[in-house]
Design a protein around this motif. Structure first.
Motif, short mmCIF file in Angstrom:
data_model
loop_
_atom_site.label_atom_id
_atom_site.label_comp_id
_atom_site.label_asym_id
_atom_site.label_seq_id
_atom_site.Cartn_x
_atom_site.Cartn_y
_atom_site.Cartn_z
N TYR A 168 0.85 -1.19 0.00
CA TYR A 168 0.00 0.00 0.00
C TYR A 168 0.89 1.24 0.00
CZ TYR A 168 -4.02 -2.89 1.44
OH TYR A 168 -5.01 -3.80 1.51
N LEU A 169 0.56 2.21 -0.86
CA LEU A 169 1.41 3.39 -1.01
C LEU A 169 1.57 4.14 0.31
CD1 LEU A 169 3.06 4.94 -3.05
CD2 LEU A 169 1.04 6.35 -3.53
N LEU A 170 0.45 4.36 1.01
CA LEU A 170 0.51 5.10 2.28
C LEU A 170 0.38 4.16 3.47
CD1 LEU A 170 -1.68 8.22 1.40
CD2 LEU A 170 0.79 8.01 1.34
N GLY A 171 0.48 2.86 3.23
CA GLY A 171 0.38 1.91 4.32
C GLY A 171 -1.04 1.39 4.52
N GLY A 172 -1.19 0.49 5.51
CA GLY A 172 -2.49 -0.08 5.78
C GLY A 172 -3.00 0.37 7.13
N ASP A 173 -4.32 0.35 7.32
CA ASP A 173 -4.87 0.79 8.61
C ASP A 173 -5.01 -0.38 9.58
OD1 ASP A 173 -7.09 -0.62 7.90
OD2 ASP A 173 -8.46 1.09 7.87
N GLY A 174 -5.64 -0.16 10.68
CA GLY A 174 -5.72 -1.16 11.73
C GLY A 174 -6.45 -2.43 11.33
N ALA A 175 -7.23 -2.37 10.23
CA ALA A 175 -7.94 -3.56 9.78
C ALA A 175 -7.32 -4.09 8.49
CB ALA A 175 -9.42 -3.23 9.57
N GLY A 176 -6.18 -3.54 8.08
CA GLY A 176 -5.52 -4.02 6.88
C GLY A 176 -6.10 -3.46 5.59
N ARG A 177 -6.72 -2.28 5.65
CA ARG A 177 -7.27 -1.67 4.44
C ARG A 177 -6.30 -0.61 3.92
NH1 ARG A 177 -12.87 -0.70 7.55
NH2 ARG A 177 -11.30 0.19 8.94
N ASP A 178 -6.39 -0.32 2.62
CA ASP A 178 -5.45 0.62 2.00
C ASP A 178 -5.79 2.05 2.41
OD1 ASP A 178 -3.59 1.85 0.39
OD2 ASP A 178 -4.96 1.91 -1.32
N ILE A 179 -4.85 2.74 3.03
CA ILE A 179 -5.11 4.10 3.53
C ILE A 179 -5.38 5.06 2.38
CG2 ILE A 179 -4.01 6.08 4.64
CD1 ILE A 179 -2.88 4.23 6.71
N LEU A 180 -4.59 4.93 1.29
CA LEU A 180 -4.76 5.86 0.18
C LEU A 180 -6.16 5.74 -0.41
CD1 LEU A 180 -3.66 7.94 -1.79
CD2 LEU A 180 -2.78 6.08 -3.20
N SER A 181 -6.62 4.51 -0.63
CA SER A 181 -7.95 4.33 -1.22
C SER A 181 -9.03 4.88 -0.30
CB SER A 181 -8.23 2.85 -1.48
OG SER A 181 -7.22 2.31 -2.30
N MET A 199 -10.95 7.43 9.88
CA MET A 199 -9.57 6.99 9.69
C MET A 199 -8.69 7.49 10.84
SD MET A 199 -9.15 7.68 5.64
CE MET A 199 -7.50 7.00 5.54
N LEU A 200 -8.98 8.72 11.30
CA LEU A 200 -8.20 9.25 12.42
C LEU A 200 -8.47 8.45 13.68
CD1 LEU A 200 -8.36 13.14 11.99
CD2 LEU A 200 -6.34 11.69 11.96
N GLN A 201 -9.73 8.03 13.85
CA GLN A 201 -10.06 7.22 15.01
C GLN A 201 -9.27 5.92 14.99
OE1 GLN A 201 -13.76 5.22 14.98
NE2 GLN A 201 -14.04 5.34 17.20
N ASP A 202 -9.26 5.28 13.81
CA ASP A 202 -8.53 4.03 13.65
C ASP A 202 -7.04 4.23 13.94
OD1 ASP A 202 -8.56 1.17 12.37
OD2 ASP A 202 -6.86 2.26 11.48
N ALA A 203 -6.50 5.34 13.39
CA ALA A 203 -5.07 5.61 13.60
C ALA A 203 -4.78 5.89 15.08
CB ALA A 203 -4.64 6.79 12.74
N PHE A 204 -5.73 6.57 15.74
CA PHE A 204 -5.56 6.89 17.15
C PHE A 204 -5.45 5.61 17.97
CE2 PHE A 204 -7.93 8.28 21.17
CZ PHE A 204 -6.76 8.71 21.79
N GLN A 205 -6.27 4.62 17.59
CA GLN A 205 -6.22 3.36 18.34
C GLN A 205 -4.90 2.64 18.15
OE1 GLN A 205 -9.85 1.81 16.90
NE2 GLN A 205 -11.05 2.93 18.43
N ASN A 206 -4.21 2.94 17.03
CA ASN A 206 -2.93 2.29 16.77
C ASN A 206 -1.77 3.28 16.90
OD1 ASN A 206 -3.94 -0.42 15.88
ND2 ASN A 206 -5.05 0.91 14.48
#
Lengths: 589, 313
Positions: A71-84, A245-252
């Protein structure tokens, strides 16, 4: 909801629409804002084409993946593409902002139009309701109503739109109240146009630009608040949103703090684009108005300082030579006074006459060292008391003001500080300038108030400016001007703003005081009657220069300059039958 | 002056009643699924009806409101639906926490906005530009995002300050101060920037008035013109900014408290909203509106004190 009401109420300059848009785009920040907004809108529209992955596809091996690992910008806490998710998030963001703007604008502008146009009770009720809405902390209300509104963020945004409508209401109402009494609106009404038609045709035109600015600002507020609510876990979790997305990032936050950056930057850039667009439109509306205010500072920028040639005649109090005053105008200086020379003897009254814009007030301000911000003396000299005022720094000027040179303004009410008692405004300068005690200054102020004809000096001393009439206020200003026994009194149209009967009294007072204190006086006016009344000599100004200086009697009898003749003729042709017979004034040495 | 104040207070009380009716109607008017939410999906029809009866939701809305109002006037806001605590007591525990953050933020904002705004108005130049950029950035950057960045930088990387939690001032003043630094910074940043800009505008406006030129012509010192005359005349505008900022801070605290896990009104609002604790939310809204009204009345008083036209009418 902090910035919602900061839109200026300046009337639009009503340029052509295309011209307006082009000039906003020519502003580099405006252009940047538009480019960002176009990108964001394009991302929302073409999200399925642009997004490299399915924004909701969960891939277990990409959980919290670093940027670049598939993933270009990495993956989120559930493994989804951040850029998309970022790209799809634009849809939710823009729709939410659109909802808020439409609701707030529709309610606020409509109510503002009617309240401003019809006024009275409707205005009272509407204003109370909108004030009440402003007292509510928006986020708290939205949270409190979450159970009733359900998880659809758009319903919350509708309510938020209602909560932000006061900004539009106040703006519209004030603008409408301002234009309602314009002559062209009256004309439209007299010619039989219906109220609705007038609102549509004339008033909407006036409020258009300010409302567009408000829309941009409200859109920015909406995006931030919407992200905040989603960050708190409100909203539909199945839809990719920037706040979510910010919430997800906050948790991680301890695992991949980097994931916090992207949605934050996306929100920040989008909102900033809206604000910059609003600023660009505002700048466009205000250009043509006054230049931005800078610190008031005298900048001596004269060339060829004429040496301290003391006036030959010791009786000459003021000797102005070739005075040139300029204001900056697009890199160059625009000269408003173009070489004025005048001399004033002790005890003499000099009338400075001319049409508005002839530079007479600017000449007066230059002598006082009180040119408006930006203005400066470009050339020439002002000899007074053995010094050249043209090159004198502010500190030196301050020593002279009040004590040796005094000023009587044109508009009495706006020249008294509304927040302080009249007594204080008389005492303060005396204490500063003369160095006397407050008690002494008070006694002196009371004597002055009595001298200028106040029936009850004690009472006036205790009054606030809004408690006295214009004529009284002008007397107070005269008292303030003569408080420290100045040698030179500069009066700028001292009677223009007064009623005719009061005018005569004030002129009498000025004449008496001048004789009593043996002051020299420059009287700026456009009224030959006033000149005939209290001046010994007259200087006629045109286009920043003096065209003729003469004794009053001579000037009325045999005007030398074409322009003087024209001015005198114009007065007589107006049917004013008053014959200008100059009074007998005490002779000047 | 007394009549003026009485009018302001009366208007505030009327406002409070109107808002309480409106919020009550909006929140209790649509509580159809509250019982099933509270009981879970497996609840039977009888269980739901019983709970509805127990909570009093089967009565007409006006009766419910009057009941609530009667209690509220006695200081009894009822019981939480989710945690069995008395709402009044819970709010008493939470309010001081939020007030700590908000009051410190407002104080910081007032001092900095006054200093920066006056300096920018008088000196212009780079400071002016910094404030302008700052207010755009502060407006565009969500305060909770700023909070997260501060946490990453100062709490996680540098370990200078605690990332979460709140210590009461009575327990340990130092720890209290340390726990407030990051939340206050995050909460107040955008307010400081925008308030500075508005103070700057108000001062510039005041300095442009005719009477300033006349005062200068009379020899009044620059210092007195700026700090006495201009500042006093810029006050009403600055006070309005403060009251708007106060309301914004109360809302902003909801999100900021969540980030820093601070047990104040804000985090209580969020948990109650997500959990469906309607009477608790009702208590929160009413408490905060009372707070806003008190602050507005206080600002009216200061305004009347500063502005003779209001005082003497």
């Amino acid at each position: 909801m902090s910035e919602v009401n900061s839109v200026p109420l300046a009337p639009p300059t009503a340029p052509g629409r295309e011209h307006f848009v082009r000039s906003v785009l020519l502003n580099p920040l405006g252009l940047a804002a538009v480019v960002i907004l176009v990108v964001v809108v394009a991302a929302a529209v073409f999200a399925p084409l642009l997004a490299p992955f399915d924004a909701t596809a969960v891939r277990i091996f990409k959980v919290n993946a670093l940027p670049g690992e598939g993933y270009l910008l990495g993956g989120d806490g559930a493994g989804r593409d951040i850029l998309s998710r970022l790209i799809y998030g634009t849809r939710n963001t823009l729709l939410g902002a659109l909802t808020v703007v439409v609701v707030a604008c529709a309610i606020g502008v409509t109510a503002g139009l009617f309240a401003g146009y019809y006024g009275r009770r409707l205005d009272l009720v509407a204003s109370w309701i909108f004030d009440a809405l402003m007292a509510l902390p928006a986020i708290i209300v939205l949270l409190a109503l979450y159970q009733s509104l359900g998880s659809s963020i758009y319903l919350s945004m509708v309510v938020f739109g209602v909560l932000l409508s006061p900004g539009f209401y106040r703006l519209t109402r004030n603008l409408v109240q301002n234009v309602k009494h314009e002559l062209y609106i009256d004309a439209a009404r007299v010619s039989g146009l219906s109220d609705l038609r007038i609102m549509r045709r004339h008033i909407l035109l006036v409020i258009r630009a300010p409302v567009v600015i408000q829309i941009a600002i409200v859109a920015g507020v909406a995006i931030v608040i919407q992200a905040g609510l989603e960050f708190l876990g409100l909203g539909d979790p199945s839809v990719p949103t920037w706040g979510g997305m910010l919430q997800d990032a906050f948790q991680n936050i301890y695992v991949t703090p980097l994931s916090l950056i992207w949605p934050g930057v996306a929100i920040g850039l989008t909102v900033m684009a809206f604000v910059l667009l609003a600023n660009a439109i505002r700048d466009r509306m205000q250009s043509g108005g006054a230049a931005p205010a800078r610190a008031v500072r005298r900048e001596p920028a004269r060339s060829g300082s004429s040496a301290m040639a003391a006036p030959a005649d010791p009786d000459i109090v003021l000797d102005v030579r070739d005075l040139v005053v300029g204001y900056p105008d697009g890199g160059r200086d625009r000269e408003v006074v173009t070489g004025v020379s005048l001399q004033l003897r002790r005890g003499e009254g000099l009338g400075l006459v001319g049409e508005s814009g002839s530079g007479k007030t600017q000449t007066a301000f230059a002598i006082l060292g009180l040119l408006s911000p930006g203005g400066r003396i470009l050339r020439g000299s002002i000899l007074f008391g053995g010094r050249d005022l043209a090159g004198l720094p502010e500190a030196g000027m301050r020593e002279l003001r009040g004590r040796r040179i005094a000023y009587i303004p044109q508009e009495p009410m706006s020249n008294l500080d509304p927040s302080f008692r009249i007594g204080f405004q008389l005492v303060e300068p005396m204490v500063t300038v003369l160095g006397i005690s407050r008690a002494e200054a008070k006694a002196r102020a009371l004597r002055l108030l009595a001298r200028v004809g106040m029936p009850d000096p004690e009472r006036t001393f205790r009054s606030y400016p809004h408690q006295i009439s214009g004529g009284m206020a002008q007397r107070v200003l005269i008292a303030g001007a003569i408080a420290c026994n100045p040698d030179l009194l500069i009066a700028d149209e001292p009677t223009t703003a007064l009623d005719v009967t009061v005018q005569a009294e004030v002129l009498d007072l000025l004449r008496d005081l001048q004789a009593e204190f043996n002051m020299s006086m420059i009287l700026v006016t456009h009224n030959f009657g006033v000149v005939a009344d209290i001046c010994h000599r007259v200087a006629v100004m045109k286009d920043g220069a003096i065209v003729e200086t003469n004794e009053v009697r001579e000037l009325f009898a045999k005007p030398r300059h074409q322009y003087t003749r024209m001015l005198l003729d114009a007065v007589l042709e107006d049917g004013d039958t008053r014959a200008y017979t100059p009074r007998a004034l005490p002779e000047v040495a | 002056m007394v009549r003026y104040m009485a009018r302001r207070v009366a208007s505030g009380v009327f406002l409070l009643f109107s808002i309480s009716i409106l919020t009550f109607a909006l929140m209790f008017g649509s509580t159809k699924n509250v019982a099933s939410n509270l009981l879970g999906e497996s609840a039977s029809q009888e269980q739901i009806a019983a709970l509805n009866h127990e909570l009093g939701l089967d009565r007409p809305l006006t009766t419910q409101y009057l009941d609530w109002l009667r209690g509220a006037l006695r200081g009894d806001l009822g019981k939480s639906w989710t945690s069995n605590v008395r709402i009044g007591e819970e709010l008493q525990r939470r309010l001081p926490v939020t007030l700590s953050i908000v009051v410190v933020s407002i104080a910081l904002m007032t001092v900095l906005a006054a200093l920066l705004g006056i300096a920018a108005a008088v000196r212009g130049g780079w400071l002016d530009r910094v404030i302008q950029v700052g207010s755009v950035v502060g407006f565009a950057m969500p305060n909770f995002w700023l909070a997260l960045l501060l946490v990453i930088f100062f709490a996680i990387n540098l370990r200078w300050l605690p990332a979460t939690g709140y210590v009461s001032i009575t327990a340990s003043p130092q720890a209290w101060a340390a726990s407030l630094v990051l939340p206050v910074l995050a909460l107040a940043f955008s307010g400081i920037a925008s308030a500075s800009q508005q103070v700057r505008g108000a001062i510039i406006d005041a300095l442009r008035q005719d009477y300033v030129r006349t005062l200068r012509a009379r020899g009044v010192s620059r210092r007195s013109i700026l700090f006495r005359h201009a500042l006093r005349n810029a006050m009403p505008a600055a006070l309005t900014v403060l009251s708007v900022q106060f309301i914004a801070l109360l809302g902003g605290a909801a999100i900021i408290e969540r980030v820093f896990a601070i047990p104040g009104m804000g985090s209580l609002t969020v948990t109650s909203a997500l959990g469906g604790d309607v009477p608790m939310l009702m208590g929160i809204v009413v408490t905060l509106v009372v707070l806003v009204i008190l602050v507005n009345v206080a600002i009216d008083v200061i305004n009347a004190w500063v502005n003779p036209k209001v005082r003497i009418s």
